[in-house]
Design a protein around this motif. Structure first.
Motif, PDB file in Angstrom:
ATOM      1  N   PHE A 248      44.497  48.231  41.034  1.00 25.55           N
ATOM      2  CA  PHE A 248      43.951  47.209  41.871  1.00 25.55           C
ATOM      3  C   PHE A 248      42.525  47.261  41.765  1.00 25.55           C
ATOM      4  O   PHE A 248      41.827  46.359  41.474  1.00 25.55           O
ATOM      5  CB  PHE A 248      44.358  46.836  43.142  1.00 25.55           C
ATOM      6  CG  PHE A 248      45.799  46.181  43.251  1.00 25.55           C
ATOM      7  CD1 PHE A 248      45.912  44.724  43.540  1.00 25.55           C
ATOM      8  CD2 PHE A 248      46.757  46.830  43.256  1.00 25.55           C
ATOM      9  CE1 PHE A 248      47.100  43.976  43.353  1.00 25.55           C
ATOM     10  CE2 PHE A 248      48.252  46.076  43.237  1.00 25.55           C
ATOM     11  CZ  PHE A 248      48.217  44.618  43.357  1.00 25.55           C
ATOM     12  N   SER A 268      44.459  40.385  42.465  1.00 27.08           N
ATOM     13  CA  SER A 268      45.962  40.293  42.642  1.00 27.08           C
ATOM     14  C   SER A 268      46.955  40.746  41.380  1.00 27.08           C
ATOM     15  O   SER A 268      46.399  41.450  40.725  1.00 27.08           O
ATOM     16  CB  SER A 268      46.101  38.527  42.278  1.00 27.08           C
ATOM     17  OG  SER A 268      45.900  38.053  41.188  1.00 27.08           O
ATOM     18  N   ILE A 269      48.026  40.726  41.744  1.00 24.03           N
ATOM     19  CA  ILE A 269      48.979  41.353  40.636  1.00 24.03           C
ATOM     20  C   ILE A 269      48.951  40.768  39.264  1.00 24.03           C
ATOM     21  O   ILE A 269      48.982  41.470  38.363  1.00 24.03           O
ATOM     22  CB  ILE A 269      50.526  41.252  40.974  1.00 24.03           C
ATOM     23  CG1 ILE A 269      50.780  41.674  42.649  1.00 24.03           C
ATOM     24  CG2 ILE A 269      51.490  41.699  40.185  1.00 24.03           C
ATOM     25  CD1 ILE A 269      52.018  41.559  43.171  1.00 24.03           C
TER      26      ILE A 269
END
Length: 389
Positions: A248, A268-269
């Protein structure tokens, strides 16, 4: 906790087993307390250097002691059958032994040049590998399944064994400050304790030592719990979370550079899969997958092991029942051989039960999960039917 348990055995060895396991825990807590009052690793860098030196000397002595026992113990060693459960339990133990990642942030912040942290951590793990691997190999080759939680009690040259105990005790006392320091600083920040030495620091860190001593008195046999903690929480903090957080952080950095916009929201993912370079992403995902599978299996194995482990009464309960602790058997050498009764320095070919009882600790025939009937029979013949073989 595991270090405290082993240091208790050291004190008992020096005092001939006259001091109770439970009493020595309190003595050790009192000895360790003053060291914990030091503020941060920047204030006791010398302690880390001394601890590394003592550990290096201990490793050398372990190899020397095992080499002396080689001629007698290696021919009679016995290896337990392979059990996948033991493999995952050992994984938990290994993760526990290298699970000091919580101290990394405070160490990096105290470094003169924090940008060199990657090099210093790589060097640290390389040194640890050079220390751990030879000891593991020597213990495996020489002692077989007579090797228990620690290799030190298997060393049958008493002088060498006690010298190793002293060195490792010094190491534990010095390095405990590093392990406890992040938690101490977090609590001190939470309660608003000043940065300089104060009564608040004394109160916080004394309370922490009291809590550690209470856990040690409540769970005198810490081995199964060590495997559980290593397989669960330490797998998360040592393997899974570092890779996840790095992904991340890396995605956030790459997104800023790609868009040219500063102060973006958290990644974000989808940002992770978009901006992180594929080799880095694949490597981290593989490590995380191995950690999840291995940690899950280790946790399951540890829980299963705990369900079959004989319960040891807490010290503050057994005290009122006037019962001795299982570790108070007075002997501190794990003798070698399939029945754990072979003395490396016994000159006669005829076994002497009195000599064995005066030197060897009571065998743990079911230590590796495969109870050996012959070992149990020999144990009861020497130590009596009421012994915990």
């Amino acid at each position: 906790m595991k270090g405290i348990e082993e240091r208790v055995l050291t004190f008992q060895a020096f005092f001939g087993g006259n001091l109770s396991f439970c009493i020595v825990i309190l003595i050790l807590a009192a000895v360790l307390l003053p060291v914990l009052f030091l503020k941060s690793p920047a204030d006791f860098w010398w302690a880390v250097v001394i601890a590394m030196m003592t550990t290096s000397c201990a490793v050398i002595l372990i190899i020397i002691g095992a080499s002396i026992d080689w001629g007698v113990c290696e021919p009679v060693k016995h290896m337990p059958p392979f059990r996948i459960q033991n493999y995952f339990l050992s994984l938990g133990t290994i993760l526990f032994s290298v699970g000091g990642h919580s101290a990394f942030p405070t160490i990096q912040s105290d470094m003169k040049d924090p940008s060199q942290f990657t090099k210093s951590s790589a060097l640290a793990f390389a040194i640890m590998a050079c220390m751990y691997i030879p000891v593991c190999i020597v213990g495996y080759i020489v002692y077989g399944d007579s090797l228990m939680d620690s290799v030190i009690p298997s060393i049958q040259t008493v002088g060498i064994q006690q010298a190793i105990n002293v060195l490792i005790t010094v190491h534990c006392i010095l390095t405990l400050t590093i392990v406890c320091n992040p938690l101490s600083q977090e609590i001190e920040e939470f309660v608003g304790a000043p940065q300089n030495f104060s009564w608040q620091r004394v109160a916080v860190r004394t309370s922490l030592v009291i809590a550690i001593a209470f856990v040690a008195e409540s769970v005198p046999n810490f081995g199964p719990l060590l495997d559980l903690v290593g397989g669960s929480t330490l797998t998360l903090t040592s393997v899974i979370f570092p890779c996840l957080f790095y992904l991340f952080l890396n995605a956030y950095k790459e997104k800023e550079e790609d868009t040219g916009v500063k102060g973006l929201p958290h990644a974000s993912i989808s940002d992770v899969f978009t901006y992180v370079k594929k080799p880095t992403l694949i490597f981290c995902l593989v490590v995380m997958t191995i950690g999840i599978i291995g940690g899950g299996a280790a946790t399951y194995s540890a829980i299963e092991e705990l369900s079959t482990t004989q319960f040891t009464m807490p010290c503050y309960v057994s005290l009122f029942q006037h019962k001795s602790h299982p570790n108070d058997n007075g002997q501190h050498t794990n003798c070698c051989g399939m029945n754990h009764t072979v003395l490396a320095h016994w000159k006669s070919s005829t076994p002497d039960f009195n000599k064995i009882k005066s030197v060897c600790s009571i065998p743990q025939c079911n230590f590796y999960g495969n109870s050996m009937s012959k070992c149990v029979d020999v144990c009861k013949e020497i130590w009596g039917n009421d012994s915990k073989c």
